[in-house]
Design a protein around this motif. Structure first.
Motif, PDB file in Angstrom:
ATOM      1  N   HIS A   5       0.856  -1.182   0.000  1.00 30.63           N
ATOM      2  CA  HIS A   5       0.000   0.000   0.000  1.00 30.63           C
ATOM      3  C   HIS A   5       0.894   1.236   0.000  1.00 30.63           C
ATOM      4  CE1 HIS A   5      -3.151  -2.850   0.913  1.00 30.63           C
ATOM      5  NE2 HIS A   5      -2.429  -3.276   1.943  1.00 30.63           N
ATOM      6  N   ALA A   6       0.377   2.331  -0.533  1.00 36.07           N
ATOM      7  CA  ALA A   6       1.238   3.507  -0.653  1.00 36.07           C
ATOM      8  C   ALA A   6       0.412   4.782  -0.655  1.00 36.07           C
ATOM      9  CB  ALA A   6       2.080   3.431  -1.931  1.00 36.07           C
ATOM     10  N   VAL A   7       1.118   5.881  -0.385  1.00 36.00           N
ATOM     11  CA  VAL A   7       0.527   7.213  -0.405  1.00 36.00           C
ATOM     12  C   VAL A   7       1.469   8.130  -1.172  1.00 36.00           C
ATOM     13  CG1 VAL A   7       1.579   7.846   1.814  1.00 36.00           C
ATOM     14  CG2 VAL A   7      -0.460   9.033   1.042  1.00 36.00           C
ATOM     15  N   VAL A   8       0.892   9.014  -1.966  1.00 34.59           N
ATOM     16  CA  VAL A   8       1.620  10.066  -2.682  1.00 34.59           C
ATOM     17  C   VAL A   8       1.056  11.392  -2.186  1.00 34.59           C
ATOM     18  CG1 VAL A   8       2.116  11.127  -4.917  1.00 34.59           C
ATOM     19  CG2 VAL A   8       1.977   8.639  -4.717  1.00 34.59           C
ATOM     20  N   ALA A   9       1.916  12.284  -1.732  1.00 34.63           N
ATOM     21  CA  ALA A   9       1.434  13.551  -1.192  1.00 34.63           C
ATOM     22  C   ALA A   9       2.359  14.670  -1.623  1.00 34.63           C
ATOM     23  CB  ALA A   9       1.370  13.485   0.334  1.00 34.63           C
ATOM     24  N   GLY A  10       1.744  15.815  -1.976  1.00 37.36           N
ATOM     25  CA  GLY A  10       2.613  16.920  -2.336  1.00 37.36           C
ATOM     26  C   GLY A  10       1.921  18.077  -3.013  1.00 37.36           C
ATOM     27  N   ASP A  11       2.770  18.983  -3.463  1.00 38.93           N
ATOM     28  CA  ASP A  11       2.372  20.170  -4.208  1.00 38.93           C
ATOM     29  C   ASP A  11       2.458  19.799  -5.683  1.00 38.93           C
ATOM     30  OD1 ASP A  11       2.209  22.580  -5.549  1.00 38.93           O
ATOM     31  OD2 ASP A  11       3.676  23.621  -4.318  1.00 38.93           O
ATOM     32  N   LEU A  12       1.312  19.666  -6.331  1.00 33.85           N
ATOM     33  CA  LEU A  12       1.287  19.204  -7.718  1.00 33.85           C
ATOM     34  C   LEU A  12       1.474  20.326  -8.726  1.00 33.85           C
ATOM     35  CD1 LEU A  12      -1.641  16.630  -7.701  1.00 33.85           C
ATOM     36  CD2 LEU A  12       0.740  16.316  -7.031  1.00 33.85           C
ATOM     37  N   ASN A  13       1.312  21.579  -8.309  1.00 31.68           N
ATOM     38  CA  ASN A  13       1.292  22.691  -9.258  1.00 31.68           C
ATOM     39  C   ASN A  13       0.282  22.432 -10.368  1.00 31.68           C
ATOM     40  OD1 ASN A  13       3.000  24.884  -8.472  1.00 31.68           O
ATOM     41  ND2 ASN A  13       4.768  23.536  -8.750  1.00 31.68           N
ATOM     42  N   ASP A  14      -0.786  21.740 -10.019  1.00 31.98           N
ATOM     43  CA  ASP A  14      -1.824  21.379 -10.984  1.00 31.98           C
ATOM     44  C   ASP A  14      -3.154  21.315 -10.241  1.00 31.98           C
ATOM     45  OD1 ASP A  14      -2.592  20.794 -13.576  1.00 31.98           O
ATOM     46  OD2 ASP A  14      -2.276  18.629 -13.381  1.00 31.98           O
ATOM     47  N   ARG A  15      -4.231  21.584 -10.962  1.00 36.58           N
ATOM     48  CA  ARG A  15      -5.570  21.538 -10.379  1.00 36.58           C
ATOM     49  C   ARG A  15      -6.259  20.222 -10.748  1.00 36.58           C
ATOM     50  NH1 ARG A  15      -4.896  26.707 -12.431  1.00 36.58           N
ATOM     51  NH2 ARG A  15      -6.023  26.122 -14.337  1.00 36.58           N
ATOM     52  N   PRO A  16      -7.375  19.898 -10.096  1.00 36.09           N
ATOM     53  CA  PRO A  16      -8.034  18.616 -10.363  1.00 36.09           C
ATOM     54  C   PRO A  16      -8.441  18.393 -11.820  1.00 36.09           C
ATOM     55  CG  PRO A  16      -8.818  19.513  -8.299  1.00 36.09           C
ATOM     56  CD  PRO A  16      -7.952  20.570  -8.905  1.00 36.09           C
ATOM     57  N   ASP A  17      -8.618  19.466 -12.591  1.00 37.63           N
ATOM     58  CA  ASP A  17      -8.954  19.276 -14.003  1.00 37.63           C
ATOM     59  C   ASP A  17      -7.716  19.213 -14.894  1.00 37.63           C
ATOM     60  OD1 ASP A  17      -8.184  21.906 -13.779  1.00 37.63           O
ATOM     61  OD2 ASP A  17      -9.900  22.740 -14.869  1.00 37.63           O
ATOM     62  N   ARG A  67      -2.849  29.900  -0.366  1.00 41.36           N
ATOM     63  CA  ARG A  67      -2.804  30.777   0.793  1.00 41.36           C
ATOM     64  C   ARG A  67      -4.111  31.548   0.949  1.00 41.36           C
ATOM     65  NH1 ARG A  67       2.213  34.615   0.693  1.00 41.36           N
ATOM     66  NH2 ARG A  67       1.401  34.836  -1.402  1.00 41.36           N
ATOM     67  N   LEU A  68      -4.553  31.739   2.189  1.00 46.85           N
ATOM     68  CA  LEU A  68      -5.766  32.488   2.469  1.00 46.85           C
ATOM     69  C   LEU A  68      -5.667  33.881   1.859  1.00 46.85           C
ATOM     70  CD1 LEU A  68      -6.283  31.410   6.185  1.00 46.85           C
ATOM     71  CD2 LEU A  68      -7.586  30.643   4.198  1.00 46.85           C
ATOM     72  N   GLY A  69      -6.682  34.263   1.113  1.00 42.36           N
ATOM     73  CA  GLY A  69      -6.682  35.549   0.436  1.00 42.36           C
ATOM     74  C   GLY A  69      -6.283  35.456  -1.024  1.00 42.36           C
ATOM     75  N   ASP A  70      -5.583  34.372  -1.420  1.00 43.32           N
ATOM     76  CA  ASP A  70      -5.228  34.161  -2.816  1.00 43.32           C
ATOM     77  C   ASP A  70      -6.394  33.499  -3.543  1.00 43.32           C
ATOM     78  OD1 ASP A  70      -2.780  35.213  -2.253  1.00 43.32           O
ATOM     79  OD2 ASP A  70      -1.668  33.332  -2.419  1.00 43.32           O
ATOM     80  N   PRO A  71      -6.376  33.493  -4.882  1.00 41.06           N
ATOM     81  CA  PRO A  71      -7.421  32.759  -5.620  1.00 41.06           C
ATOM     82  C   PRO A  71      -7.502  31.314  -5.139  1.00 41.06           C
ATOM     83  CG  PRO A  71      -6.134  34.097  -7.134  1.00 41.06           C
ATOM     84  CD  PRO A  71      -5.451  34.195  -5.792  1.00 41.06           C
ATOM     85  N   GLU A  72      -8.718  30.824  -4.928  1.00 40.34           N
ATOM     86  CA  GLU A  72      -8.903  29.505  -4.329  1.00 40.34           C
ATOM     87  C   GLU A  72      -8.624  28.406  -5.351  1.00 40.34           C
ATOM     88  OE1 GLU A  72     -12.823  29.539  -2.631  1.00 40.34           O
ATOM     89  OE2 GLU A  72     -12.066  30.382  -0.744  1.00 40.34           O
ATOM     90  N   GLN A  73      -7.623  27.584  -5.053  1.00 36.23           N
ATOM     91  CA  GLN A  73      -7.262  26.466  -5.902  1.00 36.23           C
ATOM     92  C   GLN A  73      -6.849  25.290  -5.035  1.00 36.23           C
ATOM     93  OE1 GLN A  73      -4.856  27.589  -9.589  1.00 36.23           O
ATOM     94  NE2 GLN A  73      -4.298  29.241  -8.187  1.00 36.23           N
ATOM     95  N   ASP A 121       3.154  29.863   2.586  1.00 35.22           N
ATOM     96  CA  ASP A 121       2.225  30.371   1.570  1.00 35.22           C
ATOM     97  C   ASP A 121       1.309  29.292   1.004  1.00 35.22           C
ATOM     98  OD1 ASP A 121       4.175  29.019   0.187  1.00 35.22           O
ATOM     99  OD2 ASP A 121       4.437  30.546  -1.370  1.00 35.22           O
ATOM    100  N   HIS A 122       1.289  28.102   1.598  1.00 36.17           N
ATOM    101  CA  HIS A 122       0.330  27.050   1.246  1.00 36.17           C
ATOM    102  C   HIS A 122      -0.433  26.656   2.503  1.00 36.17           C
ATOM    103  CE1 HIS A 122       1.639  25.424  -2.846  1.00 36.17           C
ATOM    104  NE2 HIS A 122       2.482  26.416  -2.606  1.00 36.17           N
ATOM    105  N   LEU A 123      -1.560  25.982   2.308  1.00 31.15           N
ATOM    106  CA  LEU A 123      -2.275  25.378   3.420  1.00 31.15           C
ATOM    107  C   LEU A 123      -1.959  23.883   3.452  1.00 31.15           C
ATOM    108  CD1 LEU A 123      -5.755  27.142   3.100  1.00 31.15           C
ATOM    109  CD2 LEU A 123      -3.824  27.771   4.563  1.00 31.15           C
TER     110      LEU A 123
END
Length: 256
Positions: free
Chosen positions: A162-174, A201-207, A242-244
């Motif tokens: 079993h495995a998990v991948v986690a991170g900042d993708l610099n990509d959106r779900p679409d 980040r809070l206040g930035d465009p929501e992505q 600057d990320h949540l």
């Protein structure tokens, strides 16, 4: 500053009688510790993680000292990554048994940043084994897609059930890379949404550009931004980086 509603916690870490384990995985882009370490540490400790997949860990001058400072502040230990993976890093508490680690540098296009993966195989209890990949993918569409394919190949090579991948993708779900990973793995937020969805980040465009994915045999008990979790304040979320963060609770079966 707007009020934040209290958020019920995810299931706590535990080892069941059948050998399965509830594992809490936190993914967090920490912007090279350029912000408020105290705020960052309070958030991480409040999330009570069993695995922390860090992105943008310090990777230049005295980076090992900075990694040790972060681990000490969060009551965790360094597992792998940092400069050796060009930013991704893995931390864990002492209850996680480290079976294997490997840092990988990814192919790089001229003019773009070097990217890498921090990977590990961790065991919880006697038989619940979990492969871990911490990643921070390219801002270039084609390079990012190639990196997504390499991540899937790396999961096959790890040999963990079993495995998990986690991170900042610099990509959106679409996006193509997000959809590639979500097609082969479980997208934590889509599978069991909890907390806040958007990770910018809070206040930035929501992505939603940060995510936790799990292989099919893992049960996702909840996943999202822990905004409103006891101990996680809006002030600290704004001050830490600057990320949540993204927190997931996963039930990992015992190895057969």
């Amino acid at each position: 500053m707007s009020a934040v509603l209290p958020l019920p916690d995810l299931p706590a870490s535990r080892i069941a009688d059948d050998g399965s384990a509830v594992v809490r995985v936190l993914s967090y882009n920490i912007r090279s510790l350029r912000d408020d370490l105290g705020a960052l540490a309070r958030i991480v400790r409040a999330c009570a993680p069993d695995v922390v997949c860090v992105q943008e860990a310090p990777r230049f001058f005295r980076w090992r000292k900075a990694a040790a400072r972060l681990a000490t502040a969060t009551d965790l230990v360094y597992v792998t990554g940092g400069a050796t993976a060009c930013g991704p890093m893995v931390l864990a508490p002492l209850r996680a048994h480290v079976e294997h680690t490997e840092d990988l540098l990814l192919p790089r296009r001229p003019g773009l940043h070097q990217r890498g993966l921090a990977t590990a195989v961790l065991r919880f209890g006697r038989t619940a084994r979990l492969g871990v990949v911490s990643c921070h993918l390219s801002v270039n569409v084609e390079e990012r897609l190639a990196q997504g394919r390499l991540i899937l190949r790396q999961l096959e090579k790890q040999g963990a059930p079993h495995a998990v991948v986690a991170g900042d993708l610099n990509d959106r779900p679409d996006g193509r890379t997000f959809r590639l990973l979500a097609g082969e793995l479980q997208d934590g937020w889509t599978t069991a949404p909890w907390g806040r969805e958007h990770t910018t980040r809070l206040g930035d465009p929501e992505q939603r550009i940060d995510a936790v994915f799990a292989t099919r045999g893992v049960e996702v008990l909840g996943c999202g931004v822990p905004m409103g979790l006891p101990g996680v304040t809006e002030a600290d979320l704004r001050a830490a980086t600057d990320h949540l963060p993204v927190l997931a609770a996963l039930r990992v079966p015992a190895a057969g």
